[in-house]
Design an enzyme around this catalytic site. Sequence first.
Site, PDB file in Angstrom:
ATOM      1  N   HIS A   1     -18.442  15.954 -27.069  1.00  0.00           N
ATOM      2  CA  HIS A   1     -18.224  14.971 -28.130  1.00  0.00           C
ATOM      3  C   HIS A   1     -18.282  13.533 -27.614  1.00  0.00           C
ATOM      4  O   HIS A   1     -18.541  12.615 -28.367  1.00  0.00           O
ATOM      5  CB  HIS A   1     -16.895  15.227 -28.833  1.00  0.00           C
TER       6      HIS A   1
ATOM      7  N   ALA B   1       2.676  14.629 -22.648  1.00  0.00           N
ATOM      8  CA  ALA B   1       2.183  13.304 -23.045  1.00  0.00           C
ATOM      9  C   ALA B   1       3.036  12.687 -24.159  1.00  0.00           C
ATOM     10  O   ALA B   1       3.238  11.483 -24.198  1.00  0.00           O
ATOM     11  CB  ALA B   1       0.724  13.407 -23.497  1.00  0.00           C
TER      12      ALA B   1
ATOM     13  N   TYR C   1       0.830  -1.212   0.000  1.00  0.00           N
ATOM     14  CA  TYR C   1       0.000   0.000   0.000  1.00  0.00           C
ATOM     15  C   TYR C   1       0.857   1.252   0.000  1.00  0.00           C
ATOM     16  O   TYR C   1       0.625   2.184  -0.762  1.00  0.00           O
ATOM     17  CB  TYR C   1      -0.938   0.009   1.217  1.00  0.00           C
TER      18      TYR C   1
ATOM     19  N   ASP D   1       2.962  20.001 -20.668  1.00  0.00           N
ATOM     20  CA  ASP D   1       1.989  18.919 -20.756  1.00  0.00           C
ATOM     21  C   ASP D   1       2.656  17.927 -21.711  1.00  0.00           C
ATOM     22  O   ASP D   1       2.619  18.092 -22.919  1.00  0.00           O
ATOM     23  CB  ASP D   1       0.670  19.465 -21.304  1.00  0.00           C
TER      24      ASP D   1
ATOM     25  N   LYS E   1       0.257   7.771 -23.387  1.00  0.00           N
ATOM     26  CA  LYS E   1       0.794   8.086 -24.707  1.00  0.00           C
ATOM     27  C   LYS E   1       2.237   7.580 -24.766  1.00  0.00           C
ATOM     28  O   LYS E   1       2.465   6.406 -24.998  1.00  0.00           O
ATOM     29  CB  LYS E   1       0.734   9.591 -25.007  1.00  0.00           C
TER      30      LYS E   1
ATOM     31  N   PHE F   1      -5.064  21.041 -24.559  1.00  0.00           N
ATOM     32  CA  PHE F   1      -5.775  19.823 -24.961  1.00  0.00           C
ATOM     33  C   PHE F   1      -7.188  19.890 -24.368  1.00  0.00           C
ATOM     34  O   PHE F   1      -7.421  20.628 -23.413  1.00  0.00           O
ATOM     35  CB  PHE F   1      -5.005  18.601 -24.455  1.00  0.00           C
ATOM     36  N   ASP F   2      -8.153  19.142 -24.911  1.00  0.00           N
ATOM     37  CA  ASP F   2      -9.555  19.335 -24.486  1.00  0.00           C
ATOM     38  C   ASP F   2      -9.793  19.098 -22.995  1.00  0.00           C
ATOM     39  O   ASP F   2     -10.486  19.873 -22.353  1.00  0.00           O
ATOM     40  CB  ASP F   2     -10.549  18.549 -25.368  1.00  0.00           C
TER      41      ASP F   2
HETATM   42  C1  LIG Z   1      -4.299  12.644 -23.430  1.00  0.00           C
HETATM   43  C2  LIG Z   1      -3.860  13.974 -23.070  1.00  0.00           C
HETATM   44  C3  LIG Z   1      -4.205  14.555 -21.848  1.00  0.00           C
HETATM   45  C4  LIG Z   1      -5.159  13.902 -20.861  1.00  0.00           C
HETATM   46  O1  LIG Z   1      -4.680  12.687 -20.431  1.00  0.00           O
HETATM   47  P1  LIG Z   1      -5.616  11.445 -20.043  1.00  0.00           P
HETATM   48  O2  LIG Z   1      -4.632  10.397 -19.682  1.00  0.00           O
HETATM   49  O3  LIG Z   1      -6.433  11.117 -21.258  1.00  0.00           O
HETATM   50  O4  LIG Z   1      -6.462  11.861 -18.907  1.00  0.00           O
HETATM   51  C5  LIG Z   1      -3.692  15.802 -21.552  1.00  0.00           C
HETATM   52  N1  LIG Z   1      -2.915  16.452 -22.429  1.00  0.00           N
HETATM   53  C6  LIG Z   1      -2.583  15.933 -23.621  1.00  0.00           C
HETATM   54  C7  LIG Z   1      -1.698  16.701 -24.535  1.00  0.00           C
HETATM   55  C8  LIG Z   1      -3.041  14.688 -23.988  1.00  0.00           C
HETATM   56  O5  LIG Z   1      -2.726  14.193 -25.191  1.00  0.00           O
END
Ligand SMILES: *Cc1c(COP(=O)(O)O)cnc(C)c1O
Length: 462
Positions: free
Chosen positions: A453, A221, A76, A219, A262, A128-129
Site C-alpha cells: 500500500h 503503541a 554518545y 505491542d 503514538k 499490525f501490518d
Molecule cells: C505504528 C505501530 C507499529 C510500528 O511502529 P512504527 O513506529 O511505525 O515503526 C507497530 N505496532 C502498532 C500497533 C502500531 O500502531
Amino acid sequence: MHDWNWKTIIEPFKIKCVEPLGFTDRPERECVLRDAGFNLFNVPADKILIDLLTDSGTSAMSGEQWGGIMRGDESYAGARSFYAFERAVRELTGLREVIPVHQGRAAERILFSILGGPGKTVIANTHFDTTRANVEVSGAEAVDLPAAGALRFDKPGPFKGDIDTAALEAKIREKGRENVPLVVMTVTNNSLGGQPVSMRNLRETAEICRFHKIPLFLDCARFAENAYFIKLREPGYAGRSVREIAREMFSYVDGCMMSAKKDAFVNIGGFFAVNDKALARRAREILIIGEGFSTYGGLAGRDLEAMAIGLGEILEEEYLQYRIRSIEYLGEGLRRHGVPIVEPPGGHGVYVDAKRFLDHIAPERYPGQALVCELYLTGGIRSCEIGSLMFGRRGKDGAFEPAPMELVRLAVPRRVYTQSHIDFVVEVFGDIASRAKSLKGMRLLEASEVLSHFTARLAPEA
Ligand SMILES: *Cc1c(COP(=O)(O)O)cnc(C)c1O
C-alpha cells in the site's frame, strides 16, 4: 477534573505555536491525485488540508517536551537523557531491560530476527501490518486470533480488541508450544478499529502463556488509550488511576515493544523492554549493528528526553477524557450522516466500513481506496485504506484474495486539530454520503510484494 459534565468538548491545552493548513482548489487536487497514482502516500503534505493519514509521529509535543529537546544530552554513551528515559519506561512497565530504537518496527525487526524463523508461528489478537511483515520476513508465520465479534463491525462491544483465548489454546496445541516463540497482544488493536483489550482477557492470555511457557509481549503503541477504556468500561476499574491500570497491564507480560510515535507524543522514537537478560543481550548486539549504541538506539539524546516526558503526559486523565470523547464525537457525526463505521469508535480514530458504505463497489475494485480518494478530492482530507489494497493478495493461481475488511481509517493526530476541524470532516462526509452510490471503484496498476500500500499506483475505473 473528574466532574466535567459540560456537553462542549474542550481541548485541554491552549495553542502557542501554529502552522498553516494546505488549502487547494478542486482542479489542483485532481491534478495532485493523478500525479500521486491515486495513492495518498504519494501526495505532498502541503497539499493536504486535514491530515488523518496516521496518528503516528504526527502529534503535537508540549512546551515541556520542547524544553526537554533543548536539555537533551547528546553524549554518545550513557547520556543523561538515556537514564531519564530508562527510568520512565521502568516505572511504567516494571520491565528492567530497556532498549531504545528509532521506531516500533525496528524493535519488531530485532525481536523477530531472534525469535522468528522458518517453522515458527507468532500468534496475536491482530498483528499490525509492520509487525506481520517483520514476522513473515523472518520466515515465521503470523496468525491473528481476534475474539468472536471483532469482525462484526456494526455490533458495538466494550472490548473488541480481545484475543480469542480458546482459539489461542487450540493453536498452541496444534503447532506445539516449542514452535510458538511468542504471543503478542496489540493494545489497542489498531488493524481492527483501534479497539481496546480488556484486563480480563490480558490476564487469561497471560495464564495460558505461562502454562505453556511461552513469553507474552505487549505491542503497546496505544497503551494509555487502552488503559483509559478499561477505566471507562471494565467493572472494578472506575476508581483506579490510568497509571495504575497501565501498570497492571504491563504486570502480565514478559516484554513489550512500543512505537512511541503514538502514545508518547513524539515525532520519532520507540523502545523494546524485557526482563530476560539473555534476550536483551542478543537484542543489543543486533541494535549496535543496525541502529546504534545501546543507550541511544538510532535516536538523538533530545528524542529520548522528549519520550520520557511524553510517557508521563499521556497518562493525564483530562487529556485522555478529551481524546476519547473527541473521537467518539467524530463517530457520532458520521453516524448521523448514515456512514457505517466500526462500532464503537476506537481510541485513536474512526474507521469507516467502506464495504457497507460503498456496497456497489466489489472488493477487487478497492472500495476503501475509492473513498480515500473521494475524501481528498472533496475536502482535501487525507485518510488511509485498511482493506484489500493493504492486505489483499494474489493466490497461486493469480486469483484475487480480498482482505476480510474494507476499512478507511480516520486517524486523529494527538493535540493537533481542534473540534472545528473535526466538524469540518463530518460536514465533508455529509456531502459524500449524499452521492455515495455514484462513486466508482479503482484499478490497481502496480504494487510491490511487501507492504504494497505504501508504493501502489492505481487509476479510477472508467
Ligand atoms: C505504528 C505501530 C507499529 C510500528 O511502529 P512504527 O513506529 O511505525 O515503526 C507497530 N505496532 C502498532 C500497533 C502500531 O500502531
